[in-house]
Design a protein around this motif. Structure first.
Motif, PDB file in Angstrom:
ATOM      1  N   LEU A  31       0.990  -1.231   0.367  1.00  0.00           N
ATOM      2  CA  LEU A  31       0.311  -0.260   0.111  1.00  0.00           C
ATOM      3  C   LEU A  31       1.498   0.958  -0.078  1.00  0.00           C
ATOM      4  N   ARG A  32       1.782   1.094   0.692  1.00  0.00           N
ATOM      5  CA  ARG A  32       3.283   2.331   1.157  1.00  0.00           C
ATOM      6  C   ARG A  32       3.266   2.933  -0.475  1.00  0.00           C
ATOM      7  N   ARG A  33       3.265   1.326  -1.348  1.00  0.00           N
ATOM      8  CA  ARG A  33       4.576   1.909  -2.457  1.00  0.00           C
ATOM      9  C   ARG A  33       3.415   2.254  -3.118  1.00  0.00           C
ATOM     10  N   THR A  34       2.240   1.753  -3.748  1.00  0.00           N
ATOM     11  CA  THR A  34       1.307   2.350  -4.408  1.00  0.00           C
ATOM     12  C   THR A  34       0.040   3.728  -4.218  1.00  0.00           C
ATOM     13  N   VAL A  35       0.032   3.806  -2.603  1.00  0.00           N
ATOM     14  CA  VAL A  35      -0.545   4.684  -2.804  1.00  0.00           C
ATOM     15  C   VAL A  35       0.241   4.954  -1.283  1.00  0.00           C
ATOM     16  N   PRO A  36       1.369   6.060  -1.385  1.00  0.00           N
ATOM     17  CA  PRO A  36       1.876   6.071  -0.544  1.00  0.00           C
ATOM     18  C   PRO A  36       1.118   7.498   0.667  1.00  0.00           C
ATOM     19  N   GLU A  37       0.366   8.312   0.165  1.00  0.00           N
ATOM     20  CA  GLU A  37       0.142   9.654   1.208  1.00  0.00           C
ATOM     21  C   GLU A  37      -0.385   9.339   2.543  1.00  0.00           C
ATOM     22  N   PHE A  38      -1.227   7.790   2.058  1.00  0.00           N
ATOM     23  CA  PHE A  38      -2.315   7.317   3.378  1.00  0.00           C
ATOM     24  C   PHE A  38      -0.903   6.990   5.250  1.00  0.00           C
ATOM     25  N   TYR A  52     -10.149   4.877   2.568  1.00  0.00           N
ATOM     26  CA  TYR A  52      -9.771   6.182   2.205  1.00  0.00           C
ATOM     27  C   TYR A  52      -8.883   6.405   0.573  1.00  0.00           C
ATOM     28  N   ARG A  53     -10.071   7.242   0.172  1.00  0.00           N
ATOM     29  CA  ARG A  53      -9.256   7.494  -1.039  1.00  0.00           C
ATOM     30  C   ARG A  53      -8.151   8.604  -1.543  1.00  0.00           C
ATOM     31  N   GLY A  54      -7.942   7.917  -2.678  1.00  0.00           N
ATOM     32  CA  GLY A  54      -6.249   9.105  -3.194  1.00  0.00           C
ATOM     33  C   GLY A  54      -6.306   8.185  -4.674  1.00  0.00           C
ATOM     34  N   ARG A  55      -4.906   8.561  -4.834  1.00  0.00           N
ATOM     35  CA  ARG A  55      -4.640   7.852  -6.145  1.00  0.00           C
ATOM     36  C   ARG A  55      -3.660   7.265  -6.473  1.00  0.00           C
ATOM     37  N   PHE A  56      -3.856   6.096  -7.208  1.00  0.00           N
ATOM     38  CA  PHE A  56      -2.932   4.341  -7.051  1.00  0.00           C
ATOM     39  C   PHE A  56      -1.894   4.799  -8.138  1.00  0.00           C
ATOM     40  N   ARG A  57      -0.202   4.865  -7.742  1.00  0.00           N
ATOM     41  CA  ARG A  57       0.352   4.709  -8.516  1.00  0.00           C
ATOM     42  C   ARG A  57       0.418   3.077  -8.953  1.00  0.00           C
ATOM     43  N   ASP A  58       1.055   2.993 -10.664  1.00  0.00           N
ATOM     44  CA  ASP A  58       0.859   2.260 -10.906  1.00  0.00           C
ATOM     45  C   ASP A  58       2.430   1.716 -11.960  1.00  0.00           C
ATOM     46  N   GLN A  94      -5.805  -5.517 -14.805  1.00  0.00           N
ATOM     47  CA  GLN A  94      -4.290  -5.971 -14.864  1.00  0.00           C
ATOM     48  C   GLN A  94      -2.695  -5.255 -14.653  1.00  0.00           C
ATOM     49  N   CYS A  95      -2.696  -4.117 -15.234  1.00  0.00           N
ATOM     50  CA  CYS A  95      -1.767  -3.378 -14.935  1.00  0.00           C
ATOM     51  C   CYS A  95      -1.589  -2.908 -13.441  1.00  0.00           C
ATOM     52  N   ALA A  96      -2.809  -2.783 -12.759  1.00  0.00           N
ATOM     53  CA  ALA A  96      -2.503  -2.959 -10.874  1.00  0.00           C
ATOM     54  C   ALA A  96      -1.886  -4.369 -10.571  1.00  0.00           C
ATOM     55  N   LEU A  97      -2.744  -4.719 -10.693  1.00  0.00           N
ATOM     56  CA  LEU A  97      -2.231  -5.912 -10.224  1.00  0.00           C
ATOM     57  C   LEU A  97      -0.823  -6.751 -10.511  1.00  0.00           C
ATOM     58  N   ARG A  98      -0.317  -6.439 -12.336  1.00  0.00           N
ATOM     59  CA  ARG A  98       1.259  -6.554 -12.558  1.00  0.00           C
ATOM     60  C   ARG A  98       2.221  -4.958 -11.427  1.00  0.00           C
ATOM     61  N   HIS A  99       1.418  -4.670 -11.111  1.00  0.00           N
ATOM     62  CA  HIS A  99       2.416  -2.989 -10.776  1.00  0.00           C
ATOM     63  C   HIS A  99       2.505  -4.197  -9.247  1.00  0.00           C
TER      64      HIS A  99
END
Ligand SMILES: Nc1nc2c(ncn2[C@@H]2O[C@H](COP(=O)(O)OP(=O)(O)OP(=O)(O)O)[C@@H](O)[C@H]2O)c(=O)[nH]1
Ligand SMILES: [Mg+2]
Length: 454
Positions: A31-38, A52-58, A94-99
């Protein structure tokens, strides 16, 4: 189970939202690596419950995400679980999962989340199966049965019997040190009373399981024959029932149903129906009974034609049976009729009364059904729920059988170690049901039927 698994857990296809689920010790790190802000204020590895709402970095860009954090042990798997709710677009998921995989998660195999829930003691096996049955329920009856499983109804009912049985077992085992006839702290009579109550409860559970089998789920096998051929006696022997039998023709008036375990079939068995003897001439109530029987015969998947070996089979003795329905010919009462004439039909000779030849009959029927593609082959998803129920039923049946053995041993005042042995085996069958002692390969088989992400 110290790795962290990830999978898309929403159904495939376009939808408003899709879910990628992660479970394991590294969930918070992912979670820290994909949505660091939380997690900025959190200690490493810490996961706070909440949404929480935020942005997922894939790795390529960012997507709006709703994150659900469920720290273990108060989560589905009892591990740290994080769900990423993303726009429901397959390539994006799929892209999120791969990441997530590139960040150190492992792709989950089908059913692995539920398997972890089971292995971590969050749910018992029958509840895990309820999850599966619910996912795959194709009609309302199946859905209700699945919910009953899921709510732990079976587990709870069985747990009571199990505990009673364990106690009885230790009483018997404690009594083993005493000399002939004396059981130490409790009397034979008391053991009998207690066992009776447990067996009754188990039988009620079994009956309940039988009744809630989704109708039409299993291959329908119907016993037909002339009055008095021994159909009901055979029905009792195969289905473990207690239908009325007598030497008077016309004993059975109504249709009776039971489940006949046929382990060779993927469905675990078939639904067996006992019918009133087919009679060309009948009137009044008997006529109505005949009509019911005929209806059942018309929709059967397979007919077992039961013949009293002493009389043999005469053409025209039975009303016409549907020509296209497969059938198996049973030469009954061989204990007093002798063996069948081998040349005239592919008879299976049995004695329903003495319970001989029944395995061969089961094998023939199983083979016949399989050759018609009934209850055989890799189960379709709709069959899976049925298979699970068949597994429960078998465990209950085995247990009930062992308890009868114990009861018999008590009545005959046999040594307590024999009683204890039966009780132990009855207990083990119930343990199998709950998955306490279930072998790894059975677990593999059960969980591999789940879909990915469950
Ligand atoms: N010796 C012997 N007797 C049998 C056997 N099977 C059935 N019987 C006896 O035959 C009689 C009739 O058996 P049922 O099972 O009631 O026969 P049924 O075909 O169900 O009869 P209906 O319901 O009247 O059509 C009973 O007295 C049974 O005990 C067998 O294999 N051997
Ligand atoms: Mg009968």
């Amino acid at each position: 189970m110290n790795d962290t698994i990830a999978a898309i857990s929403s159904p495939s296809g376009a939808a408003h939202r899709g879910v990628v689920r992660v479970s394991g010790p590294r969930a918070s790190e992912l979670l820290r690596r994909t949505v660091p802000e939380f997690l900025r204020g959190c200690k490493p590895g810490e996961l706070l419950r909440g949404a929480y709402r935020g942005r997922f970095r894939d790795g390529r860009g960012t997507q709006p995400v709703l994150v659900l954090c469920m720290p273990g042990p108060r989560s589905y798997t009892r591990e740290d679980v994080v769900e990423f709710h993303l726009p429901g677009c397959e390539p994006l998921l799929q892209c999120a999962l791969r990441h997530l995989l590139s960040c150190g998660a492992r792709a989950a195999v089908p059913g692995e989340f539920t398997r972890r829930a089971f292995l971590n003691g969050r749910i018992d096996l029958s509840r895990a199966e309820g999850v599966l049955a619910l996912v795959e329920a194709s009609d309302d009856a199946e859905r209700r049965a699945a919910i009953a499983l899921l709510s732990g109804g079976l587990g709870t009912r069985v747990a009571g019997v199990r505990d009673g049985l364990a106690e009885l077992c230790s009483l018997c085992e404690a009594g083993l040190d005493f000399e002939g006839g004396d059981t130490g702290s409790v009397s034979y009579a008391e053991l009998e009373t207690r066992l009776d109550a447990l067996r009754e409860e188990l039988c009620r559970t079994l009956q309940f399981e039988v009744r809630r089998q989704p109708p039409g789920a299993l291959a329908r096998v119907v016993l037909v024959g002339e009055p008095n051929a021994g159909k009901s006696t055979l029905f009792n022997a195969l289905g473990g029932e207690n239908a009325l039998t007598s030497r008077h023709a016309g004993t059975t008036r109504d249709l009776l149903f039971a489940l006949w375990s046929l382990p060779a079939l993927a469905g675990g068995g078939c639904r067996l129906c006992d019918t009133p003897g087919l009679d060309v001439e009948s009137e009044g109530v008997a006529r109505l009974a005949q009509e019911r029987a005929q209806k059942e015969v018309a929709s059967a998947d397979l007919l077992i034609v039961v013949v009293d070996g002493r009389l043999g089979f005469a053409d025209g003795a039975l009303p016409d049976l549907p020509a296209e329905t497969p059938r198996v010919w049973v030469w009954n009462q061989r204990d007093r009729a002798g063996e069948p004439p081998s040349e005239d039909r592919p008879w299976v000779a049995v004695s329903a009364l003495e319970r001989t030849g029944l395995d061969a009959l089961g094998e023939r029927v199983g083979r016949e059904l399989a050759s018609w593609g009934l209850g055989e082959g890799p189960p379709s998803s709709a069959d899976v729920g049925r298979l699970l129920f068949a597994r429960h039923r078998r465990a209950l049946e085995v247990s009930a059988l062992e308890l009868s053995g114990a009861q018999d041993a008590l009545t005959r005042r046999l040594p307590l170690d024999l009683v204890a042995q039966n009780l132990r085996q009855g207990l083990e069958a119930l343990d199998d049901l709950e998955g306490r002692t279930t072998a790894e390969d059975l677990l593999d088989r059960i969980f591999s039927r789940f879909c990915l992400g469950k």
